[in-house]
Design a protein around this motif. Structure first.
Motif, PDB file in Angstrom:
ATOM      1  N   ALA A  92       0.810  -1.218   0.000  1.00  0.00           N
ATOM      2  CA  ALA A  92       0.000   0.000   0.000  1.00  0.00           C
ATOM      3  C   ALA A  92       0.840   1.263   0.000  1.00  0.00           C
ATOM      4  O   ALA A  92       0.298   2.367  -0.109  1.00  0.00           O
ATOM      5  N   GLU A 222     -16.161   6.287   5.231  1.00  0.00           N
ATOM      6  CA  GLU A 222     -16.268   6.149   3.780  1.00  0.00           C
ATOM      7  C   GLU A 222     -17.583   6.695   3.239  1.00  0.00           C
ATOM      8  O   GLU A 222     -17.625   7.260   2.140  1.00  0.00           O
ATOM      9  N   LYS A 294     -11.700   8.794  -2.641  1.00  0.00           N
ATOM     10  CA  LYS A 294     -11.249   7.506  -2.129  1.00  0.00           C
ATOM     11  C   LYS A 294      -9.723   7.423  -2.074  1.00  0.00           C
ATOM     12  O   LYS A 294      -9.169   6.751  -1.205  1.00  0.00           O
ATOM     13  N   ALA A 295      -9.059   8.071  -3.015  1.00  0.00           N
ATOM     14  CA  ALA A 295      -7.597   8.034  -3.002  1.00  0.00           C
ATOM     15  C   ALA A 295      -7.054   8.666  -1.726  1.00  0.00           C
ATOM     16  O   ALA A 295      -6.064   8.187  -1.154  1.00  0.00           O
ATOM     17  N   LYS A 298      -7.478   6.170   1.132  1.00  0.00           N
ATOM     18  CA  LYS A 298      -6.449   5.130   1.075  1.00  0.00           C
ATOM     19  C   LYS A 298      -5.114   5.651   1.596  1.00  0.00           C
ATOM     20  O   LYS A 298      -4.397   4.954   2.327  1.00  0.00           O
ATOM     21  N   LEU A 301      -5.160   6.134   5.405  1.00  0.00           N
ATOM     22  CA  LEU A 301      -5.143   4.877   6.152  1.00  0.00           C
ATOM     23  C   LEU A 301      -3.761   4.239   6.184  1.00  0.00           C
ATOM     24  O   LEU A 301      -3.586   3.187   6.807  1.00  0.00           O
ATOM     25  N   GLY A 302      -2.781   4.849   5.520  1.00  0.00           N
ATOM     26  CA  GLY A 302      -1.439   4.276   5.513  1.00  0.00           C
ATOM     27  C   GLY A 302      -0.832   4.197   6.901  1.00  0.00           C
ATOM     28  O   GLY A 302      -0.261   3.165   7.286  1.00  0.00           O
ATOM     29  N   ARG A 377      -1.477  -7.238  -3.132  1.00  0.00           N
ATOM     30  CA  ARG A 377      -1.661  -5.790  -3.194  1.00  0.00           C
ATOM     31  C   ARG A 377      -3.114  -5.465  -2.863  1.00  0.00           C
ATOM     32  O   ARG A 377      -3.891  -5.002  -3.712  1.00  0.00           O
ATOM     33  N   SER A 379      -6.254  -3.437  -1.138  1.00  0.00           N
ATOM     34  CA  SER A 379      -6.499  -2.026  -0.884  1.00  0.00           C
ATOM     35  C   SER A 379      -6.183  -1.734   0.577  1.00  0.00           C
ATOM     36  O   SER A 379      -6.358  -2.600   1.443  1.00  0.00           O
ATOM     37  N   PRO A 380      -5.711  -0.528   0.888  1.00  0.00           N
ATOM     38  CA  PRO A 380      -5.377  -0.206   2.282  1.00  0.00           C
ATOM     39  C   PRO A 380      -6.555  -0.398   3.239  1.00  0.00           C
ATOM     40  O   PRO A 380      -6.357  -0.759   4.398  1.00  0.00           O
ATOM     41  N   ILE A 381      -7.779  -0.158   2.767  1.00  0.00           N
ATOM     42  CA  ILE A 381      -8.938  -0.311   3.649  1.00  0.00           C
ATOM     43  C   ILE A 381      -9.081  -1.766   4.059  1.00  0.00           C
ATOM     44  O   ILE A 381      -9.220  -2.094   5.244  1.00  0.00           O
ATOM     45  N   ARG A 382      -9.068  -2.683   3.081  1.00  0.00           N
ATOM     46  CA  ARG A 382      -9.214  -4.101   3.400  1.00  0.00           C
ATOM     47  C   ARG A 382      -8.006  -4.597   4.193  1.00  0.00           C
ATOM     48  O   ARG A 382      -8.150  -5.373   5.140  1.00  0.00           O
TER      49      ARG A 382
END
Length: 501
Positions: A92, A222, A294-295, A298, A301-302, A377, A379-382
């Motif tokens: 991520a 979200e 959304k970007a 993401k 959430l890093g 890879r 998504s950062p959310i998942r």
């Protein structure tokens, strides 16, 4: 529209296939460890034979052999399992590879030193119960056979590119060697049943936790009317809650369960408040530099994802290092170097932790890059939801003294996130379709959704998901008896040679 719906259907299958590919990549990347393991084991056997021929103390030879097998196990654990925690944040972009490896090594050491005692006690005196039997040469022989059997099975599985659990191998090895050394009456079958039950419950708990965290992220951030404001408030709050809960757990851990609950709660609140305050300006700068959408979510959430990954490494160190520390503790005590039965010497925990850290730093880089940027890879959310659920579940298991598989718990988190996404997606699609009146069959939106894919494709995807559960069950069913049989054979040979000598 159909393409978008098909993508929704594929989310869980993609995540699960990534985990499977990650396991295969782990086995492939770990093949160099087989050479290291063979070298260490053969060197230890040669040292044992040389000491026996020269009349040296047998206990020292046993100790050398145990340390060699334990070192190989620790290297394997560090090299193989680091991708579970650090693959998603590297993929991520939350952490660079060097940062991820360094943080993972430190967290593994801290977890082993501060949180490894409970699981070590379970493997030391929980499976083979009578304490009087866990002394002398018989105890050293039993744990030596368990270590060598687990290491051998790990080497064979690595050569075959079959992903297995180190925890399952060690539990099976202790069971098989204990049966040969002390008989069936010495085995705590109730404890073994409890461990197997926890192996089944832990992935389910992780799935429920991951689904709940994803639901909270969706509801509070979200889908908030003002997403930017929600991110500024919600993400630092999530970091504070994670840090506070972990600080509370660590306070209870360091006090040995004897500390006052109010003090532990205050410790968690203070730590959580400090981390919340520190995270607020960081998150605000990230949001300001990337705009909205959304970007931005993401990217924001890093930092929570990196924190969650460090917690996973800590939990892994608290649980899996016991696979090395428990057998070594018994061997050391039996050869006259150890501590009382229920105590794990600090330096034994450090040996296991440093071995795991060495495996991470020396052998983990290629695997983290492969898994983080090429395979898993997510998504950062998942990835954040899965990491939080994995850390929470493994920490609870470690605190209770249960040895568990971090990989299987991670798969449970993937299932939880995937099923919640599909359930929520069907509900949202049904609402949209009803409000737009896109079909003459009002109220049958769920059925229309299912018709977007052929029945045979839906059946195939259900089978794909069940295949992962079957893989987990096969790993449990196969690893324990095979490692038990190997340990029993090694122990029987050792007993026969001692009797003939």
């Amino acid at each position: 529209m159909a393409t978008k719906q098909n993508r929704r259907w594929k989310t869980l299958d993609k995540d699960l296939s990534r985990i499977s590919m990650a396991e295969q990549a782990t086995a492939t990347a770990a093949r160099p460890l087989v050479k290291i393991g063979l070298t260490l084991v053969l060197a230890a056997i040669a040292a044992t034979v040389a000491m026996a021929l020269s009349g040296a103390v047998t206990g020292m030879a046993t100790l050398v052999l145990g340390l060699a097998a334990g070192l190989y196990m620790a290297l394997s654990i560090g090299a193989n399992d680091v991708a579970n925690a650090m693959g998603p944040p590297v993929g991520a972009g939350a952490l660079r590879v060097g940062q991820a490896l360094f943080l993972a090594a430190l967290a593994e050491i801290a977890g082993a030193v501060f949180g490894g005692q409970a699981v070590t006690d379970t493997l030391t005196v929980g499976i083979i119960t009578p304490e009087t039997m866990l002394t002398g040469a018989a105890a050293a022989r039993m744990m030596m056979a368990a270590l060598l059997a687990a290491a051998t099975w790990i080497m064979l599985a690595t050569l075959a590119s079959v992903p297995i659990s180190t925890t399952h191998a060690v539990v099976g090895g202790i069971l098989g060697a204990g049966l040969v050394s002390f008989g069936a009456d010495a085995v705590n079958w109730g404890m073994l049943f409890d461990i197997a039950l926890v192996w089944m419950i832990a992935p389910v708990l992780a799935a429920a936790c991951a689904a709940a965290i994803l639901a909270a992220v969706q509801g509070l951030i979200e889908r908030a009317p003002d997403r930017t404001r929600a991110m500024r408030r919600g993400i630092p709050l999530m970091i504070g809650i994670m840090a506070g809960l972990f600080a509370c757990y660590l306070s209870v851990l360091l006090s040995g369960g004897r500390g006052h609950p109010v003090f532990s709660l205050l410790t968690g609140l203070v730590c959580g408040a400090v981390c919340w305050a520190l995270a607020r300006p960081v998150i605000r700068r990230q949001i300001a530099s990337s705009g909205t959408g959304k970007a931005t979510l993401k990217l924001a959430l890093g930092l929570p994802l990196a924190v969650a990954a460090v917690l996973v490494s800590f939990a892994h160190g608290a649980n899996d290092v016991a696979n090395v520390a428990a057998p070594l503790s018994v061997i050391l005590r039996a050869t006259g170097f150890g501590a009382p039965l229920a105590a794990m010497p600090l330096w034994v925990a450090l040996i296991g932790a440093l071995g795991v850290a060495a495996g991470i730093l020396i052998l983990g880089r290629r695997l983290v890059i492969m898994v983080g940027t090429g395979i898993t890879r997510l998504s950062p959310i998942r990835a954040f939801c899965i990491a939080c659920a994995t850390a929470l579940t493994v920490i609870i298991a470690s605190w209770a003294g249960w040895p568990v598989s971090t990989t299987h718990i991670t798969i449970g988190g993937v299932f939880g996130v995937g099923y919640w996404r599909e359930r929520d997606d069907r509900r949202q699609t049904a609402r949209r379709n009803e409000s737009r009146n896109e079909s003459r069959n009002a109220g049958d939106a769920s059925a229309r959704r299912k018709d977007t894919l052929p029945p045979e494709e839906l059946h195939r995807r259900r089978l794909v998901r069940w295949s992962h559960l079957v893989t987990m069950l096969v790993a449990w069913v196969v690893t324990v008896p095979i490692s038990a049989a190997l340990a029993a054979g090694l122990c029987a040979i050792s007993i026969a040679l001692s009797a003939n000598g």
